[in-house]
Design an enzyme around this catalytic site. Structure first.
Site, PDB file in Angstrom:
ATOM      1  N   TYR A  31       1.058  -1.007  -0.022  1.00  0.00           N
ATOM      2  CA  TYR A  31      -0.585  -0.254   0.318  1.00  0.00           C
ATOM      3  C   TYR A  31       0.680   1.173  -0.040  1.00  0.00           C
ATOM      4  O   TYR A  31       0.372   2.107  -0.436  1.00  0.00           O
ATOM      5  CB  TYR A  31      -1.230  -0.038   1.317  1.00  0.00           C
ATOM      6  CG  TYR A  31      -2.006   1.129   1.226  1.00  0.00           C
ATOM      7  CD1 TYR A  31      -3.027   0.800   0.358  1.00  0.00           C
ATOM      8  CD2 TYR A  31      -1.574   1.839   2.487  1.00  0.00           C
ATOM      9  CE1 TYR A  31      -4.174   2.264   0.381  1.00  0.00           C
ATOM     10  CE2 TYR A  31      -2.970   3.078   2.016  1.00  0.00           C
ATOM     11  CZ  TYR A  31      -4.213   3.239   1.802  1.00  0.00           C
ATOM     12  OH  TYR A  31      -4.731   3.440   1.772  1.00  0.00           O
TER      13      TYR A  31
ATOM     14  N   ASN B 227      -6.091   9.436   8.329  1.00  0.00           N
ATOM     15  CA  ASN B 227      -7.630   8.772   8.597  1.00  0.00           C
ATOM     16  C   ASN B 227      -8.360   9.496   8.619  1.00  0.00           C
ATOM     17  O   ASN B 227      -9.120  10.616   9.735  1.00  0.00           O
ATOM     18  CB  ASN B 227      -7.225   8.580  10.334  1.00  0.00           C
ATOM     19  CG  ASN B 227      -5.963   7.470  10.771  1.00  0.00           C
ATOM     20  OD1 ASN B 227      -5.161   7.956   9.685  1.00  0.00           O
ATOM     21  ND2 ASN B 227      -6.146   5.821  10.782  1.00  0.00           N
TER      22      ASN B 227
ATOM     23  N   VAL C 128     -11.689   2.802  14.111  1.00  0.00           N
ATOM     24  CA  VAL C 128     -12.897   3.994  13.905  1.00  0.00           C
ATOM     25  C   VAL C 128     -13.897   2.379  13.939  1.00  0.00           C
ATOM     26  O   VAL C 128     -14.718   2.720  14.743  1.00  0.00           O
ATOM     27  CB  VAL C 128     -12.964   5.038  13.019  1.00  0.00           C
ATOM     28  CG1 VAL C 128     -14.701   5.857  13.862  1.00  0.00           C
ATOM     29  CG2 VAL C 128     -11.997   6.042  13.404  1.00  0.00           C
TER      30      VAL C 128
END
Ligand code: UDP
Length: 309
Positions: free
Chosen positions: A143, A172, A186
Site C-alpha cells: 500500500y 485517517n 474507528v
C-alpha cells in the site's frame, strides 16, 4: 461536469458521489465491489445523473468524462494486506489506466494518495515536504509503496505530457458508509462498543492518530477540484486533533454508553507510532478548515453503525 469516480461505491467514494450529485454534476461510479458496497450507492440508482459500471481499474478502460477522481484501492490494513500483489497492481496499473484516459481526453484528474506515504514518520506533524520513512519490504509496503509509486507516475505524466493533476494525501477519515468489518480502528471500536464486546487496543495504545470526519474531507476535495491556480499538490487533508489510541477507545466507550472493557492485543508489524497532518498548505492554498469535532463526528458515525448492525 461529468465526473468519473473510481472506487465510487466505497466509503469515501459514495460520500463523494452524493455531494457531487447534490452540486448538480453527473457522476459515473466505477467499482469492482471488492471493498465497495452496493448498499452505499443504492439510493442514487434512480437518479438520471448517476451511472454505475463494474470494472477493476487494474484493467484498461475507455470512458468519456470531464474530470476523473481516483479513489480505487482497498484502503484498510486487513483488506489491502489480503492480496498485496493485487493492491500494488491497483495502485500502479490502476493509475496508468486512469492517466491514459486523462491524456486521451485532455481532462483534469484528482488522485487520492495517503498519509501512509510518510510511513512511520520521524517528523511530526507531517508537512508535504517531508519525504517519509517507508520500509519497502514490509507487510504495509504494497500500500505505502504502491501509493508512492502512483504519486510518482502522476507527476511524471504532469512533467512529460502536461497532465492537469491534483494529488491529495488523505489522513485517517471516518464516518457513515465505512464497512462494519473493514478493520479500521474507528469502525472496530464503535462496532465492538455497540455489541458490548471488548475493544481491541493494539499494543499499549500509545500510538497516535488524528481523525477527520468524512464531510470535512469531502469539503477539502471539492475545494481542490474548484481550485484554479495550477496547484498540483500533494496536499494533506485530514484533521489535526491528535489522539492516543487508548484515549480514543475510552472516548468511544463513553459516547456509546457501553459496558465494554479495553483489551490489549498484539501490535501489528510496522504500525506507525505517530501520525498527524500539518494542514498549513491546505489552509493557505485551498482555504481548508475542518469543522466537525470528534464528538459530533463520532455521534453521527455511531448512529450509522446502530442502523447497519
Ligand atoms: N488499532 C487498534 N485496534 C483496532 C484497529 C486498529 O488499536 O481494532 C490501531 C492500529 O494499531 C493503529 C491505529 O489504531 O495504530 C489506526 O489503525 P487503522 O487501521 O484504523 O489505520 P492506520 O493504521 O492505517 O492509520
Amino acid at each position: 461536469m461529468k465526473i468519473l469516480i473510481t472506487g465510487g461505491a466505497g466509503f469515501i467514494g459514495s460520500n463523494l458521489c452524493e455531494r457531487l450529485l447534490n452540486l448538480g454534476h453527473e457522476v459515473l461510479c466505477m467499482d469492482n465491489f471488492y471493498t465497495g458496497s452496493k448498499a452505499n450507492i443504492e439510493k442514487f440508482l434512480g437518479n438520471t445523473k448517476f451511472e454505475v459500471v463494474r470494472h477493476d481499474i487494474s484493467e484498461p478502460f475507455n470512458i468519456e468524462a470531464d474530470f476523473i477522481i481516483n479513489l480505487a484501492c482497498p484502503a484498510s490494513v486487513p483488506y489491502y494486506q489480503k492480496d498485496p500483489l493485487k493492491t500494488m497492481k491497483d495502485n500502479v496499473y490502476g493509475i496508468f489506466n486512469v492517466m491514459e484516459n486523462v491524456r486521451r481526453l485532455n481532462i483534469p484528474v484528482l488522485h487520492t494518495s495517503t498519509s501512509e506515504v510518510y510511513g512511520s514518520p520521524s517528523v511530526h506533524p507531517q508537512p508535504e515536504t517531508y519525504n517519509g520513512n517507508v520500509n519497502p519490504t514490509s507487510i504495509r509496503s504494497c500500500y505505502d509503496e504502491g501509493k508512492r509509486a502512483a504519486e510518482t507516475i502522476m507527476f511524471d505524466y504532469h512533467r512529460q505530457y502536461g497532465a492537469d493533476i491534483r494529488v491529495v494525501r488523505v489522513f485517517n477519515t471516518y464516518g457513515p458508509n465505512m464497512l462494519e468489518d473493514d478493520g479500521r480502528v474507528v469502525s472496530n471500536f464503535i462496532v465492538q462498543a455497540l455489541k458490548g464486546e471488548d475493544l481491541t487496543v493494539y499494543g499499549d495504545g500509545k500510538q497516535t492518530r488524528s481523525f477527520c470526519y468524512i464531510s470535512d474531507l469531502i469539503d477539502g476535495i471539492i475545494l481542490f477540484i474548484d481550485n484554479k491556480n495550477d496547484f498540483t499538490g500533494p496536499v494533506n487533508l485530514g484533521n489535526n486533533y491528535e489522539f492516543t489510541i487508548i484515549d480514543f477507545a475510552k472516548l468511544v466507550i463513553s459516547l456509546v454508553g457501553s459496558k465494554s472493557k479495553i483489551k490489549s492485543v498484539e501490535l501489528p508489524k510496522d504500525d506507525p507510532i505517530r501520525r498527524n497532518p500539518d494542514l498549513t498548505l491546505a489552509k493557505n492554498i485551498l482555504g481548508y478548515n475542518p469543522k466537525i469535532n470528534i464528538e459530533e463526528g463520532l455521534k453521527k458515525t455511531i448512529e450509522y453503525f446502530e442502523r447497519v448492525i
